[in-house]
Design a protein around this motif. Structure first.
Motif, PDB file in Angstrom:
ATOM      1  N   ILE A   1      57.529  56.523  16.487  1.00  0.00           N
ATOM      2  CA  ILE A   1      58.016  55.506  15.547  1.00  0.00           C
ATOM      3  C   ILE A   1      56.835  54.828  14.848  1.00  0.00           C
ATOM      4  O   ILE A   1      56.857  54.612  13.634  1.00  0.00           O
ATOM      5  CB  ILE A   1      58.906  54.457  16.266  1.00  0.00           C
ATOM      6  N   ASN A   2      55.783  54.515  15.605  1.00  0.00           N
ATOM      7  CA  ASN A   2      54.620  53.867  14.971  1.00  0.00           C
ATOM      8  C   ASN A   2      54.015  54.769  13.882  1.00  0.00           C
ATOM      9  O   ASN A   2      53.634  54.289  12.819  1.00  0.00           O
ATOM     10  CB  ASN A   2      53.559  53.507  16.011  1.00  0.00           C
ATOM     11  N   ASN A   3      53.945  56.084  14.157  1.00  0.00           N
ATOM     12  CA  ASN A   3      53.423  56.992  13.124  1.00  0.00           C
ATOM     13  C   ASN A   3      54.300  56.991  11.891  1.00  0.00           C
ATOM     14  O   ASN A   3      53.804  56.934  10.766  1.00  0.00           O
ATOM     15  CB  ASN A   3      53.304  58.431  13.672  1.00  0.00           C
ATOM     16  N   LEU A   4      55.628  57.062  12.099  1.00  0.00           N
ATOM     17  CA  LEU A   4      56.542  57.072  10.948  1.00  0.00           C
ATOM     18  C   LEU A   4      56.444  55.774  10.158  1.00  0.00           C
ATOM     19  O   LEU A   4      56.447  55.788   8.919  1.00  0.00           O
ATOM     20  CB  LEU A   4      57.986  57.285  11.413  1.00  0.00           C
ATOM     21  N   VAL A   5      56.350  54.654  10.892  1.00  0.00           N
ATOM     22  CA  VAL A   5      56.240  53.351  10.223  1.00  0.00           C
ATOM     23  C   VAL A   5      54.984  53.333   9.347  1.00  0.00           C
ATOM     24  O   VAL A   5      55.019  52.902   8.198  1.00  0.00           O
ATOM     25  CB  VAL A   5      56.218  52.205  11.266  1.00  0.00           C
ATOM     26  N   ASN A   6      53.874  53.839   9.887  1.00  0.00           N
ATOM     27  CA  ASN A   6      52.622  53.785   9.120  1.00  0.00           C
ATOM     28  C   ASN A   6      52.601  54.779   7.967  1.00  0.00           C
ATOM     29  O   ASN A   6      52.024  54.499   6.922  1.00  0.00           O
ATOM     30  CB  ASN A   6      51.427  53.940  10.053  1.00  0.00           C
ATOM     31  N   GLU A   7      53.265  55.930   8.143  1.00  0.00           N
ATOM     32  CA  GLU A   7      53.368  56.866   7.011  1.00  0.00           C
ATOM     33  C   GLU A   7      54.226  56.257   5.891  1.00  0.00           C
ATOM     34  O   GLU A   7      54.082  56.617   4.737  1.00  0.00           O
ATOM     35  CB  GLU A   7      53.987  58.193   7.472  1.00  0.00           C
ATOM     36  N   ASN A   8      55.108  55.331   6.253  1.00  0.00           N
ATOM     37  CA  ASN A   8      56.011  54.710   5.271  1.00  0.00           C
ATOM     38  C   ASN A   8      55.691  53.227   5.062  1.00  0.00           C
ATOM     39  O   ASN A   8      56.575  52.434   4.745  1.00  0.00           O
ATOM     40  CB  ASN A   8      57.466  54.876   5.734  1.00  0.00           C
TER      41      ASN A   8
END
Ligand code: NAG
Ligand code: NAG
Ligand code: NAG
Length: 261
Positions: free
Chosen positions: A212-219
């Motif tokens: 989730i942290n990766n997805l949040v940072n990609e977005n």
């Protein structure tokens, strides 16, 4: 103004008013570290750039004698993002509480537009790096993946720019001219990067948390597009109160000298 924002501003106002109660004898001069500027001079604008940068620095630990709370950190009790009716790919409802934003006192004013007669002062401010932390409670979905958690979140913002516009009018008090601050609008209009890290997603799940942290940072741009407006409203509100409290106590001639110092 949204209900949430109204609430934030209300709470911020309470905090400011508490600080007001603590104030000592009313001062009538700018504190020693502040910079005075001439009122009608070719150098007024560039002088104000420096004066505003200096003032932000001086406000770091607050000015109790003016009822001005500390700017380092800037504390925001509550801020929420997320639209319950949204079908967007990034649809996170997040409540942030006890937000502390660090390094605003290092911001530099790089340009000030000025109309002295109309008491319109529009500073452009820039800051290389801001760090913030808060408690969060999150529920929602990001790219169809459910995301849930509660804990600490940290934010790093790189190269943030903002534009303020303060309007006021001249009033007389005890035979002296003062500036009455009517409004202070503030717009955050540039950010190079936002990095977020949510701790304890899904109660600390070792796989879902990093995902989730990766997805949040990609977005991050999507998150920023939701954070930007409430944040700029709260900053504008705080800056207006800071300016009001200063100009309310210091006669105009002791802020803007009629002649160059
Ligand atoms: C604070 O801001 C200044 C000026 O923009 C920058 O040089 C410094 O690295 C920042 N400090 C932190 C801890 O981010
Ligand atoms: C955020 O706070 C609001 C109002 O207090 C509440 O209704 C909502 O359920 C909270 N959202 C989350 C994700 O905790
Ligand atoms: C944020 O910046 C600080 C230093 O300014 C650094 O220690 C920290 O690792 C950064 N956090 C993230 C999530 O990038």
């Amino acid at each position: 103004m949204s209900r949430t924002l109204g609430l934030c501003v209300g709470v911020a106002a309470t905090i400011l008013l508490l600080a007001e109660d603590l104030k000592a004898a009313a001062p009538n001069k700018l504190p020693p570290g502040f910079k005075l500027c001439p009122r009608n001079d070719p150098t007024t604008s560039s002088c104000l750039e420096e004066a505003i940068s200096v003032a932000l620095h001086e406000l770091a630990s607050g000015l109790p004698e003016f009822g001005i709370p500390t700017l380092e950190p800037l504390e925001i009790p509550q801020l929420s993002i997320g639209d319950p009716n949204s079908n967007a790919p990034v649809n996170l409802k997040i409540n942030f509480t006890d937000i502390r934003i660090y390094n605003i006192s290092s911001a530099k004013s790089t340009n000030v537009k000025l109309d002295v007669d109309a008491f319109l002062i529009s500073p452009h401010v820039e800051i290389d790096s801001i760090y913030a932390e808060a408690h969060y409670k999150m529920d929602g979905r990001i790219l169809l993946i459910p995301a849930k958690g509660e804990g600490k979140v940290v934010f790093n913002l790189t190269n943030l720019h903002g534009d303020g516009a303060m309007t006021g009018e001249k009033i007389m008090k005890k035979n002296k001219e003062y500036l009455k601050v009517n409004d202070f609008s503030f717009e955050l209009n540039h950010l190079d990067k936002l990095v977020l890290h949510f701790e304890n997603l899904f109660n600390g799940d070792k796989t879902l948390g990093p995902t989730i942290n990766n997805l949040v940072n990609e977005n991050w741009m999507e998150i920023w597009s939701q954070l930007r407006v409430p944040l700029q409203e709260i900053c504008g509100y705080s800056f207006r109160e800071y300016a009001r409290r200063l100009f309310d106590k210091v006669p105009l001639d002791d802020v803007f000298l009629v002649k160059a110092p």
